[in-house]
Design a protein around this motif. Structure first.
Motif, PDB file in Angstrom:
ATOM      1  N   TRP A 151       7.951 -15.727   5.338  1.00 25.15           N
ATOM      2  CA  TRP A 151       7.150 -15.038   4.345  1.00 25.15           C
ATOM      3  C   TRP A 151       7.451 -13.541   4.352  1.00 25.15           C
ATOM      4  O   TRP A 151       7.803 -12.969   5.386  1.00 25.15           O
ATOM      5  CB  TRP A 151       5.658 -15.245   4.621  1.00 25.15           C
ATOM      6  N   LEU A 152       7.296 -12.936   3.179  1.00 23.01           N
ATOM      7  CA  LEU A 152       7.320 -11.490   3.067  1.00 23.01           C
ATOM      8  C   LEU A 152       5.881 -11.007   2.959  1.00 23.01           C
ATOM      9  O   LEU A 152       5.154 -11.413   2.034  1.00 23.01           O
ATOM     10  CB  LEU A 152       8.106 -11.038   1.832  1.00 23.01           C
ATOM     11  N   VAL A 153       5.462 -10.171   3.892  1.00 20.72           N
ATOM     12  CA  VAL A 153       4.105  -9.628   3.911  1.00 20.72           C
ATOM     13  C   VAL A 153       4.178  -8.140   3.598  1.00 20.72           C
ATOM     14  O   VAL A 153       4.920  -7.397   4.244  1.00 20.72           O
ATOM     15  CB  VAL A 153       3.430  -9.846   5.281  1.00 20.72           C
ATOM     16  N   LYS A 154       3.422  -7.708   2.602  1.00 21.34           N
ATOM     17  CA  LYS A 154       3.348  -6.298   2.251  1.00 21.34           C
ATOM     18  C   LYS A 154       1.902  -5.830   2.415  1.00 21.34           C
ATOM     19  O   LYS A 154       0.970  -6.559   2.030  1.00 21.34           O
ATOM     20  CB  LYS A 154       3.813  -6.067   0.814  1.00 21.34           C
ATOM     21  N   VAL A 155       1.722  -4.647   2.957  1.00 20.79           N
ATOM     22  CA  VAL A 155       0.377  -4.085   3.108  1.00 20.79           C
ATOM     23  C   VAL A 155       0.388  -2.634   2.637  1.00 20.79           C
ATOM     24  O   VAL A 155       1.431  -1.975   2.641  1.00 20.79           O
ATOM     25  CB  VAL A 155      -0.116  -4.139   4.569  1.00 20.79           C
ATOM     26  N   GLN A 156      -0.781  -2.182   2.221  1.00 20.64           N
ATOM     27  CA  GLN A 156      -0.936  -0.773   1.868  1.00 20.64           C
ATOM     28  C   GLN A 156      -2.409  -0.414   1.933  1.00 20.64           C
ATOM     29  O   GLN A 156      -3.276  -1.278   1.772  1.00 20.64           O
ATOM     30  CB  GLN A 156      -0.374  -0.481   0.496  1.00 20.64           C
ATOM     31  N   PRO A 157      -2.726   0.850   2.178  1.00 22.15           N
ATOM     32  CA  PRO A 157      -4.122   1.274   2.203  1.00 22.15           C
ATOM     33  C   PRO A 157      -4.697   1.308   0.799  1.00 22.15           C
ATOM     34  O   PRO A 157      -3.943   1.326  -0.187  1.00 22.15           O
ATOM     35  CB  PRO A 157      -4.047   2.683   2.822  1.00 22.15           C
TER      36      PRO A 157
END
Length: 321
Positions: free
Chosen positions: A39-45
């Protein structure tokens, strides 16, 4: 941010290994391998209301593209609460898609130009209405704003560059405004279709990173993207004219909407360049906070972007041929 939390929230299976692709602990992207897949996991505030509106636009386009079997990574529907494909985890937002292997595309890859033109036409054929006036991420600032920023820059390391850019800003803004006055209706587009967002694997191409989706004039977007992927924005004389023509020929053959083949065709490119140049000037002036090194980096980016605007205006006669 705990990838374990994301894996559990999205039901990805037991994590086995992770690999950081970019960013740090508060924002970035990772490959996450679990017992159920990669999986590709992206996070951001959290980034405010404008980002939420942008995320909903991206969700609309990406969902339609997936339903039409366009070549993109399969996004996972997030658990509630969510905005678009992003799960609201409180201190951060996270989204997940199937991991797609491959390397980034390169100028000259066999079949790239034809695939690119066909894909741009397919995105336009999704026919999702949009409005350039609603584009908060790339506004067209009036020359008066630029003059005020140039005055603010006096005494800084970007003072000369900001002042010297004003005639180019006025010329480019005037061209864009004139073109938009007679432009067809805008549609939602990917807006970041560059070589860095095209993956190649076993002879197949995949368009990734749809998060910048927003309003475009399809023909202008096709011209901008064809030049971008053919080296036309890098330096004078670097454009692979054959690749540009192949891309646009494939776009036309696939039924992409076509406009005038004059300077108005470059209005999308100029609008994008103006917006990014303004943003980098704000960084240099401290409008986005940061320490001295952060502002110095903004200054370097501003000078590079200002050069791009000068180069684009100077290249219009060549590009029209």
């Amino acid at each position: 941010m705990e990838l374990l939390e994301v894996a559990e929230a999205f039901g990805l299976g037991e994590p086995l290994r992770t690999h950081a692709l970019r960013g740090g602990s508060s924002s970035g992207a990772w490959r996450l391998d679990t017992q159920d897949g990669a999986w590709l996991v992206k996070v951001q505030p959290p980034a405010g209301d404008w980002w939420a509106r942008s995320a909903r636009r991206a969700y609309e386009l990406e969902s339609a593209a997936q339903a039409s079997a366009l070549p993109l990574p399969r996004p996972l529907l997030p658990p509630d609460p969510a905005i678009g494909f992003w799960h609201d985890a409180g201190p951060y937002y996270a989204r997940v898609s199937a991991y797609v292997p491959g390397r980034t595309a390169r100028l000259g890859d066999p079949g790239l130009a034809e695939w690119l033109g066909g894909t741009l036409a397919a995105v336009a054929a999704l026919d999702l209405p949009a409005d350039l006036a609603d584009d908060e991420s790339a506004p067209l600032h009036p020359p008066a704003d630029w003059r005020a920023w140039a005055a603010e820059a006096r005494g800084s390391e970007v003072a000369d560059a900001a002042q010297e850019l004003l005639p180019a800003v006025a010329e480019a803004t005037g061209l864009v405004r004139a073109a938009e006055a007679g432009a067809p209706a805008a549609r939602l587009g990917h807006r970041d279709t560059g070589l860095a967002n095209i993956l190649v694997h076993q002879g197949s191409f995949t368009l990734i990173d749809w998060d910048a989706a927003g309003p475009v004039i399809p023909w202008w977007d096709a011209v901008h993207t064809a030049l971008r992927c053919a080296g036309g924005l890098d330096a004078p004389g670097t454009t692979d004219a054959a690749a540009v023509r192949q891309t646009l020929a494939a776009y036309r053959a696939a039924g992409g909407p076509v406009g005038a083949a004059d300077e108005t065709a470059f209005a999308g490119l100029l609008r994008s360049t103006l917006a990014f140049t303004a943003y980098t000037l704000w960084l240099a002036l401290g409008h986005r906070g940061g320490d001295a090194e952060f502002r110095a980096q903004g200054a370097r980016r501003f000078r590079a972007s200002a050069d791009s605007l000068h180069r684009a205006l100077g290249s219009l006669p060549e590009w029209q041929t």
